[in-house]
Design a protein around this motif. Structure first.
Motif, PDB file in Angstrom:
ATOM      1  N   PHE A 133       0.853  -1.186   0.000  1.00 16.65           N
ATOM      2  CA  PHE A 133       0.000   0.000   0.000  1.00 16.65           C
ATOM      3  C   PHE A 133       0.888   1.234   0.000  1.00 16.65           C
ATOM      4  N   ASP A 134       0.522   2.210  -0.807  1.00 17.23           N
ATOM      5  CA  ASP A 134       1.280   3.461  -0.884  1.00 17.23           C
ATOM      6  C   ASP A 134       0.765   4.407   0.195  1.00 17.23           C
ATOM      7  N   GLY A 135       1.295   4.274   1.395  1.00 16.77           N
ATOM      8  CA  GLY A 135       0.853   5.053   2.539  1.00 16.77           C
ATOM      9  C   GLY A 135       0.955   4.200   3.786  1.00 16.77           C
ATOM     10  N   VAL A 136       0.321   4.647   4.865  1.00 17.56           N
ATOM     11  CA  VAL A 136       0.375   3.937   6.137  1.00 17.56           C
ATOM     12  C   VAL A 136      -1.044   3.543   6.534  1.00 17.56           C
ATOM     13  N   LEU A 137      -1.321   2.241   6.543  1.00 19.83           N
ATOM     14  CA  LEU A 137      -2.637   1.772   6.957  1.00 19.83           C
ATOM     15  C   LEU A 137      -2.746   1.807   8.477  1.00 19.83           C
ATOM     16  N   VAL A 138      -3.962   2.111   8.973  1.00 21.30           N
ATOM     17  CA  VAL A 138      -4.186   2.300  10.399  1.00 21.30           C
ATOM     18  C   VAL A 138      -5.027   1.181  10.998  1.00 21.30           C
ATOM     19  N   ASP A 139      -6.155   0.853  10.382  1.00 22.60           N
ATOM     20  CA  ASP A 139      -7.060  -0.150  10.937  1.00 22.60           C
ATOM     21  C   ASP A 139      -7.736  -0.895   9.797  1.00 22.60           C
ATOM     22  N   VAL A 140      -8.320  -2.047  10.126  1.00 27.92           N
ATOM     23  CA  VAL A 140      -8.963  -2.880   9.119  1.00 27.92           C
ATOM     24  C   VAL A 140     -10.153  -3.594   9.736  1.00 27.92           C
ATOM     25  N   HIS A 145     -15.614  -0.525  12.677  1.00 27.52           N
ATOM     26  CA  HIS A 145     -16.472  -1.621  13.129  1.00 27.52           C
ATOM     27  C   HIS A 145     -17.596  -1.822  12.130  1.00 27.52           C
ATOM     28  N   ARG A 146     -18.014  -3.068  11.990  1.00 26.85           N
ATOM     29  CA  ARG A 146     -19.156  -3.386  11.143  1.00 26.85           C
ATOM     30  C   ARG A 146     -20.371  -3.586  12.033  1.00 26.85           C
ATOM     31  N   HIS A 147     -21.485  -3.036  11.615  1.00 27.06           N
ATOM     32  CA  HIS A 147     -22.768  -3.277  12.275  1.00 27.06           C
ATOM     33  C   HIS A 147     -23.782  -3.525  11.173  1.00 27.06           C
ATOM     34  N   ASP A 181     -25.182  -3.945   7.851  1.00 28.94           N
ATOM     35  CA  ASP A 181     -24.652  -3.519   6.548  1.00 28.94           C
ATOM     36  C   ASP A 181     -24.036  -2.131   6.608  1.00 28.94           C
ATOM     37  N   LEU A 182     -23.591  -1.747   7.790  1.00 29.01           N
ATOM     38  CA  LEU A 182     -22.981  -0.433   7.960  1.00 29.01           C
ATOM     39  C   LEU A 182     -21.536  -0.592   8.407  1.00 29.01           C
ATOM     40  N   LEU A 183     -20.699   0.317   7.964  1.00 21.32           N
ATOM     41  CA  LEU A 183     -19.323   0.401   8.414  1.00 21.32           C
ATOM     42  C   LEU A 183     -19.210   1.678   9.230  1.00 21.32           C
ATOM     43  N   LEU A 184     -18.845   1.548  10.499  1.00 18.29           N
ATOM     44  CA  LEU A 184     -18.718   2.696  11.388  1.00 18.29           C
ATOM     45  C   LEU A 184     -17.241   3.031  11.537  1.00 18.29           C
ATOM     46  N   VAL A 185     -16.922   4.304  11.348  1.00 22.56           N
ATOM     47  CA  VAL A 185     -15.541   4.761  11.394  1.00 22.56           C
ATOM     48  C   VAL A 185     -15.414   5.849  12.445  1.00 22.56           C
ATOM     49  N   ALA A 186     -14.509   5.638  13.407  1.00 22.72           N
ATOM     50  CA  ALA A 186     -14.157   6.690  14.359  1.00 22.72           C
ATOM     51  C   ALA A 186     -13.135   7.561  13.644  1.00 22.72           C
ATOM     52  N   ALA A 187     -13.586   8.730  13.188  1.00 22.43           N
ATOM     53  CA  ALA A 187     -12.763   9.585  12.332  1.00 22.43           C
ATOM     54  C   ALA A 187     -12.170  10.756  13.107  1.00 22.43           C
ATOM     55  N   ALA A 188     -11.356  10.436  14.092  1.00 21.90           N
ATOM     56  CA  ALA A 188     -10.606  11.419  14.892  1.00 21.90           C
ATOM     57  C   ALA A 188     -11.478  12.625  15.245  1.00 21.90           C
ATOM     58  N   ASP A 189     -11.031  13.842  14.925  1.00 20.96           N
ATOM     59  CA  ASP A 189     -11.759  15.053  15.297  1.00 20.96           C
ATOM     60  C   ASP A 189     -13.092  15.220  14.561  1.00 20.96           C
TER      61      ASP A 189
END
Length: 160
Positions: A80-87, A130-132, A134-142
Protein backbone atom coordinates in the motif's frame (compact mmCIF):
# COMPACT_ATOMS: atom_id res chain seq x y z
CA UNK A 1 -25.65 -4.52 68.06
CA UNK A 2 -22.45 -2.58 67.51
CA UNK A 3 -20.32 -5.43 68.89
CA UNK A 4 -22.07 -7.91 66.55
CA UNK A 5 -21.20 -5.72 63.55
CA UNK A 6 -17.58 -5.50 64.71
CA UNK A 7 -17.38 -9.28 65.16
CA UNK A 8 -18.79 -9.86 61.66
CA UNK A 9 -16.41 -7.28 60.19
CA UNK A 10 -13.41 -8.85 61.96
CA UNK A 11 -14.50 -12.30 60.75
CA UNK A 12 -14.56 -11.07 57.17
CA UNK A 13 -11.15 -9.42 57.51
CA UNK A 14 -9.62 -12.54 59.03
CA UNK A 15 -11.17 -14.78 56.34
CA UNK A 16 -10.11 -12.50 53.45
CA UNK A 17 -6.58 -13.96 53.11
CA UNK A 18 -8.03 -17.47 52.99
CA UNK A 19 -10.44 -16.41 50.27
CA UNK A 20 -7.61 -14.76 48.28
CA UNK A 21 -5.38 -17.84 48.48
CA UNK A 22 -8.21 -20.00 47.17
CA UNK A 23 -8.49 -17.83 44.04
CA UNK A 24 -7.63 -19.36 40.69
CA UNK A 25 -4.24 -18.49 39.22
CA UNK A 26 -5.27 -17.32 35.76
CA UNK A 27 -1.69 -17.07 34.49
CA UNK A 28 -2.06 -20.73 33.57
CA UNK A 29 -4.79 -19.68 31.12
CA UNK A 30 -2.79 -16.90 29.47
CA UNK A 31 0.01 -18.30 27.37
CA UNK A 32 1.47 -17.52 23.99
CA UNK A 33 0.54 -20.20 21.47
CA UNK A 34 2.58 -18.76 18.59
CA UNK A 35 3.69 -15.40 17.24
CA UNK A 36 4.62 -14.07 13.84
CA UNK A 37 7.01 -11.21 13.12
CA UNK A 38 5.81 -8.62 10.59
CA UNK A 39 7.58 -6.15 8.33
CA UNK A 40 6.39 -3.15 10.31
CA UNK A 41 4.22 -2.03 13.21
CA UNK A 42 0.85 -3.80 13.29
CA UNK A 43 -1.85 -1.19 13.85
CA UNK A 44 -5.04 -3.07 13.02
CA UNK A 45 -6.44 -6.59 13.08
CA UNK A 46 -9.52 -8.25 11.62
CA UNK A 47 -10.38 -11.95 11.59
CA UNK A 48 -12.59 -13.76 9.09
CA UNK A 49 -12.78 -17.26 7.62
CA UNK A 50 -9.56 -18.61 9.16
CA UNK A 51 -7.51 -15.57 8.18
CA UNK A 52 -6.18 -12.65 10.20
CA UNK A 53 -5.91 -9.44 8.19
CA UNK A 54 -3.30 -7.06 9.61
CA UNK A 55 -2.66 -3.44 8.75
CA UNK A 56 1.11 -3.35 8.84
CA UNK A 57 1.91 0.36 8.68
CA UNK A 58 3.84 1.21 5.55
CA UNK A 59 4.02 -2.46 4.48
CA UNK A 60 0.30 -2.59 3.64
CA UNK A 61 -2.17 -5.36 4.37
CA UNK A 62 -0.86 -8.77 5.50
CA UNK A 63 -2.83 -12.01 5.54
CA UNK A 64 -2.08 -14.71 8.12
CA UNK A 65 -3.54 -18.22 8.10
CA UNK A 66 -4.73 -18.82 11.68
CA UNK A 67 -6.46 -22.17 11.17
CA UNK A 68 -3.69 -23.75 13.26
CA UNK A 69 -2.98 -21.22 16.02
CA UNK A 70 0.24 -23.07 16.94
CA UNK A 71 1.58 -22.63 13.40
CA UNK A 72 0.79 -19.14 12.09
CA UNK A 73 1.60 -18.70 8.41
CA UNK A 74 1.93 -15.47 6.44
CA UNK A 75 0.06 -16.43 3.26
CA UNK A 76 -0.18 -13.14 1.45
CA UNK A 77 0.14 -9.41 1.47
CA UNK A 78 -0.88 -6.38 -0.49
CA UNK A 79 1.48 -3.43 -0.62
CA UNK A 80 0.00 0.00 0.00
CA UNK A 81 1.28 3.46 -0.88
CA UNK A 82 0.85 5.05 2.54
CA UNK A 83 0.38 3.94 6.14
CA UNK A 84 -2.64 1.77 6.96
CA UNK A 85 -4.19 2.30 10.40
CA UNK A 86 -7.06 -0.15 10.94
CA UNK A 87 -8.96 -2.88 9.12
CA UNK A 88 -12.28 -4.72 9.28
CA UNK A 89 -13.00 -7.86 7.24
CA UNK A 90 -16.48 -8.39 5.86
CA UNK A 91 -15.96 -11.14 3.28
CA UNK A 92 -15.84 -10.83 0.37
CA UNK A 93 -14.48 -7.38 1.30
CA UNK A 94 -12.02 -5.82 3.72
CA UNK A 95 -11.99 -2.13 4.53
CA UNK A 96 -8.92 -0.29 5.81
CA UNK A 97 -8.16 3.28 6.82
CA UNK A 98 -4.91 5.13 6.32
CA UNK A 99 -3.19 7.93 8.21
CA UNK A 100 -4.10 10.48 5.52
CA UNK A 101 -7.87 10.18 5.98
CA UNK A 102 -8.49 7.56 3.32
CA UNK A 103 -10.79 4.56 3.44
CA UNK A 104 -9.94 1.68 1.11
CA UNK A 105 -11.90 -1.36 -0.03
CA UNK A 106 -10.08 -4.61 -0.75
CA UNK A 107 -11.59 -7.53 -2.67
CA UNK A 108 -11.05 -10.80 -0.81
CA UNK A 109 -12.08 -13.10 -3.68
CA UNK A 110 -8.61 -14.59 -3.20
CA UNK A 111 -8.31 -14.21 0.58
CA UNK A 112 -4.54 -14.69 0.42
CA UNK A 113 -4.11 -11.79 -2.02
CA UNK A 114 -6.51 -8.91 -1.28
CA UNK A 115 -6.86 -6.51 -4.19
CA UNK A 116 -7.40 -2.79 -3.66
CA UNK A 117 -10.55 -1.91 -5.62
CA UNK A 118 -11.81 1.44 -4.30
CA UNK A 119 -10.86 4.38 -2.10
CA UNK A 120 -12.53 7.47 -0.72
CA UNK A 121 -11.52 10.38 1.48
CA UNK A 122 -12.91 10.64 5.00
CA UNK A 123 -13.30 13.97 6.83
CA UNK A 124 -10.41 12.93 9.15
CA UNK A 125 -8.17 9.93 9.89
CA UNK A 126 -10.14 6.74 10.57
CA UNK A 127 -8.76 5.46 13.88
CA UNK A 128 -11.15 2.56 14.47
CA UNK A 129 -13.50 0.55 12.22
CA UNK A 130 -16.47 -1.62 13.13
CA UNK A 131 -19.16 -3.39 11.14
CA UNK A 132 -22.77 -3.28 12.27
CA UNK A 133 -25.11 -5.17 9.96
CA UNK A 134 -24.65 -3.52 6.55
CA UNK A 135 -22.98 -0.43 7.96
CA UNK A 136 -19.32 0.40 8.41
CA UNK A 137 -18.72 2.70 11.39
CA UNK A 138 -15.54 4.76 11.39
CA UNK A 139 -14.16 6.69 14.36
CA UNK A 140 -12.76 9.59 12.33
CA UNK A 141 -10.61 11.42 14.89
CA UNK A 142 -11.76 15.05 15.30
CA UNK A 143 -14.52 14.63 12.70
CA UNK A 144 -16.41 12.18 14.92
CA UNK A 145 -18.37 9.22 13.64
CA UNK A 146 -18.70 8.41 9.95
CA UNK A 147 -21.17 5.73 8.84
CA UNK A 148 -20.96 4.07 5.43
CA UNK A 149 -23.50 1.79 3.78
CA UNK A 150 -21.48 -1.21 2.63
CA UNK A 151 -24.35 -3.05 0.98
CA UNK A 152 -23.63 -1.18 -2.22
CA UNK A 153 -19.89 -0.84 -1.61
CA UNK A 154 -20.37 2.80 -2.54
CA UNK A 155 -18.38 5.89 -1.68
CA UNK A 156 -21.25 7.82 -0.12
CA UNK A 157 -21.21 8.37 3.61
CA UNK A 158 -23.02 10.22 6.39
CA UNK A 159 -21.01 12.41 8.73
CA UNK A 160 -22.52 12.74 12.21
Amino acid sequence: MRSAVIVVLLSVLVAAPAIATAAVDYTDYLRVVDDLATASLVTGLAVADGRAYLTVGEAGLAVVDITDPADLQLVGSTPFDGVLVDVVAVPPWAYATDNAGGLHAFDLADPDAPALVASLTLPDVGRDLHRHDDLLLVAAADAGLVILDITVRAVSYTHL
